[in-house]
Structures are given as structure tokens and as C-alpha cells.
Design a protein around this motif. Structure first.
Motif, PDB file in Angstrom:
ATOM      1  N   ARG A  37      42.309 -27.691 -29.735  1.00  0.00           N
ATOM      2  CA  ARG A  37      43.727 -27.300 -29.650  1.00  0.00           C
ATOM      3  C   ARG A  37      44.541 -28.249 -28.779  1.00  0.00           C
ATOM      4  NH1 ARG A  37      43.195 -21.263 -26.860  1.00  0.00           N
ATOM      5  NH2 ARG A  37      41.180 -20.839 -27.718  1.00  0.00           N
ATOM      6  N   LEU A 334      40.720 -21.247 -34.315  1.00  0.00           N
ATOM      7  CA  LEU A 334      40.908 -20.633 -33.007  1.00  0.00           C
ATOM      8  C   LEU A 334      39.816 -19.585 -32.903  1.00  0.00           C
ATOM      9  CD1 LEU A 334      42.854 -20.756 -30.605  1.00  0.00           C
ATOM     10  CD2 LEU A 334      44.066 -18.850 -31.604  1.00  0.00           C
ATOM     11  N   LEU A 392      47.549 -17.699 -32.533  1.00  0.00           N
ATOM     12  CA  LEU A 392      47.577 -17.177 -31.155  1.00  0.00           C
ATOM     13  C   LEU A 392      47.943 -15.698 -31.142  1.00  0.00           C
ATOM     14  CD1 LEU A 392      49.252 -20.156 -29.226  1.00  0.00           C
ATOM     15  CD2 LEU A 392      46.885 -19.347 -28.988  1.00  0.00           C
ATOM     16  N   ARG A 395      44.955 -13.770 -32.284  1.00  0.00           N
ATOM     17  CA  ARG A 395      43.966 -13.745 -31.196  1.00  0.00           C
ATOM     18  C   ARG A 395      44.290 -12.639 -30.178  1.00  0.00           C
ATOM     19  NH1 ARG A 395      44.706 -16.588 -25.968  1.00  0.00           N
ATOM     20  NH2 ARG A 395      42.676 -17.290 -25.228  1.00  0.00           N
TER      21      ARG A 395
END
Ligand SMILES: Cc1cc2nc3c(=O)[nH]c(=O)nc-3n(C[C@H](O)[C@H](O)[C@H](O)COP(=O)(O)OP(=O)(O)OC[C@H]3O[C@@H](n4cnc5c(N)ncnc54)[C@H](O)[C@@H]3O)c2cc1C
Length: 454
Positions: A37, A334, A392, A395
Motif C-alpha cells: 500500500r 488489503l 479501507l 476493512r
């Protein structure tokens, strides 16, 4: 981290370790780890001491000068733990000696910079085994394994790194070399300071060496592979293994999406569905008996399961590359490192694709199912800002779900910088306060890997 009078500090560090071992500015490989990332830190220098005493002197110079220290092992961490935020990177790579090896007593003392792979080879050469087996073992170092309390597939039967440490040598602030424990196999004098340093991610001290327990390597290993028509059926099979009383060495899961995207190259025929890999080990007779019991338990109650026995060595080689194959599908992923109680595993695994869908992403899970520890992931190319922002957000939901299910946001990779500030999500305020008090007691100036594991 603001640093005054940079040059005098570097000059002092050069006096301690020699000019050629202070790399200023630090080469790029000391500024990132395997988190991806685009995570990249900054540092004045990378400092490479050649002994435990030099390591203590480096910490002393930095502590006195108010300079942050980021300890670094093999740089295979995936939570940004070894990524510096100013100050100096303290690389343990030159502390790579085996101090003593007593195969007949099943013990070895190694310096922090010995790689996990070399330790495995040394032990195997004498018919022994060091069980913790995190996936990047050719590069990771034993100091890094201790600092993260690393696990791996065989943690299911053999436990994580802490279980294998009887003695630890470490540098504590403001630069003192201490030895905790030693070769004695039991020791309950005082608080478990070895346990405190293990998994502390370089925020409480710098590990310079460890005395480790070994065990005789199993004579035989068999991997049983079973495919299920649904992720839930695969998770239920994990519970069946335990319920049958079989001491499997490892129980790994790829949900149906992970198996579909990364199944290529598996050493055996794979039907579509969720894949469970379970290993039986022991003496020839024990391993064969456990293998047969696993085949029976995995097939039971589910007509959809196909069960076959794969070549163990080839199966683990294939498993080691899994993370990279999944990342290659969309150019990145991710990935998180959550764990839940085993009876909630199916709820977690079923929810991840759903969370992904809500954010327009492919969500999947793979990992150490026997420990309820999933590397749940959202496939995303980190150079696409919009999709990365969606990942994100996905997540966040995943981490909240892990806690809601009675689990943890960090099962084996640690907190590092990418999960910093979240302890309060799963701990009561009193526990977070105790955590902070320990940090303040051992690192009053807050210079040991600041910003991590908090
Ligand atoms: C493909 C892949 C698979 C992986 N599989 C697993 C797995 O199955 N299980 C697992 O647990 N992990 C796994 N990991 C994560 C990683 O390999 C482990 O966390 C490993 O223990 C890190 O060791 P390292 O030497 O690379 O440490 P680094 O990445 O260099 O550092 C990790 C942390 O430890 C600190 N540190 C390093 N050395 C010291 C020291 N001597 N003293 C004090 N602090 C120190 C650093 O400051 C940092 O906070 C995997 C990573 C990859 C890339």
C-alpha cells in the motif's frame, strides 16, 4: 520525530559501530516492509551493529540524544511495524551467529538476526524442529519472530513463538543489555518479562539473542485435502476435526473464492468449492492413523466433500505462495489478520464476501482455520485511490465484525502502525491504561518504535 543536532548523533553512532555500518541516508529497503500500500517511512540513517554490546551502545546514544529507534529484522512484517517514522533504523542483520547448539538437549541459542529458515534447517539437520513457521521464513529473522510472537500453520498444534523461548537477551532503555531466563526449561520467578517483550513489536526493547526449545521432528507428515460446496460446510468440518479428538498439526482453509482464484498449481485435483487442508504428523504409525482419522472426520456428514491425500511437501510449498497469487489477481490486496472463536468462524468467513460486495470489491478469506485466524482480504490495486478507499472502508467493517464475534483485530501479524490506536476497540479502558503504563515504565522517553502497537 524532531531531531536536533543530527550530525553529532551520527558521528557518535559511527564511533560505536564503525562508519561503514551507519548508512545515511538509509537505502530504500530499510524504509518499508511487506505491508505494501505504498507505506514508506523516513529515517536519518540505518545503523547495523555487529554485537549485542554494540546494539546496547546504539540504543544508549539514541536514548541520550532523543532520537527514535525502529528495530528491524527481515522486513517481512505486514503491519508497518518496521517502517520508521524518523530517527534511526536499527537493523539486527549482522547479529547472525549461532551461540550454542545442543541437539541432545533439544535447545539452541541464536542471535536475533538468524533467519527463521536457517534455524529450521539447523534443527532439521539434527532431526529436530523449531515449530513456528511464518510464511516468509527465508527472510524473516528470529528477532522479528519474537517481536511479533509469530505463528504460522503449525501453531495449531505447536503454539506460537513465545512457547519456544526459555531465555531472552534484550536491550532495554536507556541502553542496558539484560538476560532474562536462560537454558532452564521452566522459570516462574517474577513477572513473565520474556512474555512481555515477546510480541511487543520493538516498542519495549530490542531483542539481541534467544535460547529456544526444539522438539524432535515428526517422522512423517500427511496432508489431507477436502473440498466443500459451501464455506460454512468447510468451517463446520474444522469443528469436526476437534470434536473427533484428532491432534492435527495444522488446519488451513481457503474459502471458495480464494480457492477459485488461487487454486492453480495445487498438487492434486481440486473440485470447485472451499478447500480445507489438514496435516497429520508423528511417527510413521501415528501419522498414518491420524491421516485416516482426518479423512473420516472430513468426509463425515457432508456428501459434497471430496477428500484426498496430497503430497505434504508440495502442498505446503503451494500454500506458501498463496498470498502472492491472490495479490496478483487485481494487482494487490488489503489483507487483515483477524481471529474469532472457532464456533464463529463460519459467520466471519461468510460475511467477508458480503462486506466486499457492499463496497464493490472481491472479499475472501484464507488462513489458519484451526486457530480461527483468517487472513481476510479485499482484492484491490492500491494505486487506484477510489477503490483503495473502498477497501479501507470494507476493512473497518471487517475489524468491527471480528471484535463483535468475540475475536481480535490482530491474531499474529501485530498492530504495527496500520492498526495503531485500536486497542480500545477490543479492550476495556482499564486494560488500555495498563498497556500504556507498561510502555511508559519501560520506555519513558517514548523513543522505542514510537507510534506502533498502541
Ligand atoms: C508471505 C508472508 C507470509 C507470512 N506469514 C505469516 C504467518 O503465517 N504467521 C505470522 O505470524 N506472520 C506471517 N507473516 C508476517 C511476518 O513474516 C512475521 O511477522 C515475522 O515474524 C516478521 O519477522 P521480520 O524479521 O521480518 O520482522 P520485521 O518485519 O523486520 O519487523 C516486525 C516487527 O518486529 C520488530 N522487530 C524486528 N526485529 C526486532 C528485534 N530484534 N528486536 C525488537 N523488535 C524487533 C520491528 O520493529 C517490527 O515492529 C508473513 C509475511 C509474509 C510477507
Amino acid at each position: 520525530m524532531a531531531v536536533q543536532e543530527t550530525s553529532p548523533i551520527l558521528a557518535e553512532l559511527e564511533r560505536v559501530v564503525g562508519g561503514e555500518h551507519v548508512l545515511a541516508p538509509p537505502p530504500a529497503q530499510y524504509l518499508s516492509d511487506e505491508t505494501g500500500r505504498g507505506l514508506r517511512g523516513t529515517a536519518l540513517a540505518a545503523v547495523l551493529p555487529g554485537s549485542a554490546e554494540e546494539t546496547a551502545a546504539v540504543v544508549a546514544v539514541c536514548y541520550e540524544g532523543g532520537v527514535a529507534v525502529t528495530p528491524r529484522g527481515g522486513g517481512t512484517g505486514v503491519v508497518g511495524g518496521a517502517v520508521p517514522d524518523g530517527g534511526v533504523v536499527l537493523s539486527l542483520e549482522r547479529l547472525n551467529r549461532v551461540r550454542s547448539f545442543d541437539p541432545l538437549l533439544w535447545r539452541i541459542e541464536v542471535e536475533a538476526g538468524v533467519t527463521t529458515g536457517r534455524l529450521h534447517e539447523l534443527a532439521a539437520g539434527s532431526g529436530l524442529m523449531f515449530p513456528p513457521d511464518p510464511g516468509a521464513s527465508e527472510q524473516s529473522q528470529i528477532g522479528g519472530n519474537i517481536a511479533t510472537n509469530a505463528g504460522g500453520p503449525h501453531a495449531f498444534r505447536y503454539g506460537v513463538t513465545r512457547r519456544w523461548i526459555t531465555g531472552l537477551e534484550a536491550v532495554l532503555a536507556p541502553g542496558r543489555l539484560v538476560r532474562l531466563g536462560g537454558a532452564a526449561r521452566k522459570d516462574v520467578a517474577g513477572y513473565d518479562l520474556i512474555g512481555l517483550l515477546t510480541g511487543s513489536e520493538g516498542t519495549l526493547g530490542v531483542v539481541t539473542a534467544a535460547t529456544l526449545r526444539l522438539v524432535p521432528a515428526p517422522e512423517a507428515r500427511h496432508v489431507v485435502a477436502a473440498v466443500y460446496g459451501s464455506d460454512r460446510a468447510a468451517c463446520e468440518a474444522v469443528e469436526r476435526i476437534l470434536g473427533s479428538g484428532i491432534e492435527a498439526a495444522a488446519v488451513e482453509l481457503l474459502d471458495a473464492t480464494a480457492a477459485r482464484l488461487a487454486g492453480r498449481g495445487f498438487p492434486g485435483e481440486l473440485a470447485p468449492g472451499a478447500l480445507l487442508l489438514a496435516e497429520a504428523d508423528g511417527s510413521e504409525a501415528e501419522a498414518a492413523e491420524r491421516r485416516d482419522a482426518l479423512v473420516e472426520a472430513l468426509a463425515e456428514g457432508s456428501a459434497a466433500a471430496t477428500v484426498e491425500v496430497a503430497d505434504a511437501r508440495a502442498a505446503w510449498r503451494w500454500r506458501d505462495e498463496l498470498s502472492f497469487r491472490l495479490a496478483a489477481v487485481e494487482g494487490g490486496k488489503l489483507s487483515e489478520d483477524v481471529a474469532v472463536p472457532l464456533d464463529r468462524l463460519a459467520d466471519l468467513v461468510e460475511a467477508v464476501p458480503e462486506i466486499g460486495r457492499r463496497h464493490g470489491l472481491t472479499g475472501l478469506s484464507f488462513g489458519h482455520a484451526g486457530d480461527g485466524n483468517m487472513h481476510s482480504s479485499f482484492l484491490v490495486d492500491p494505486s487506484d485511490p477510489e477503490r483503495f478507499a473502498a477497501a479501507l472502508a470494507a476493512r473497518e467493517e471487517l475489524l468491527a465484525l471480528a471484535v463483535e464475534l468475540g475475536g481480535t483485530i490482530a491474531a499474529e501479524h501485530g498492530v504495527g502502525s496500520v492498526k495503531s490506536g485500536r486497542l480500545g476497540d477490543q479492550w476495556p479502558p482499564e486494560a488500555v491504561a495498563a498497556h500504556r503504563a507498561i510502555k511508559a515504565a519501560l520506555d519513558p522517553k517514548g523513543l522505542l518504535n514510537p507510534g506502533k502497537k498502541q
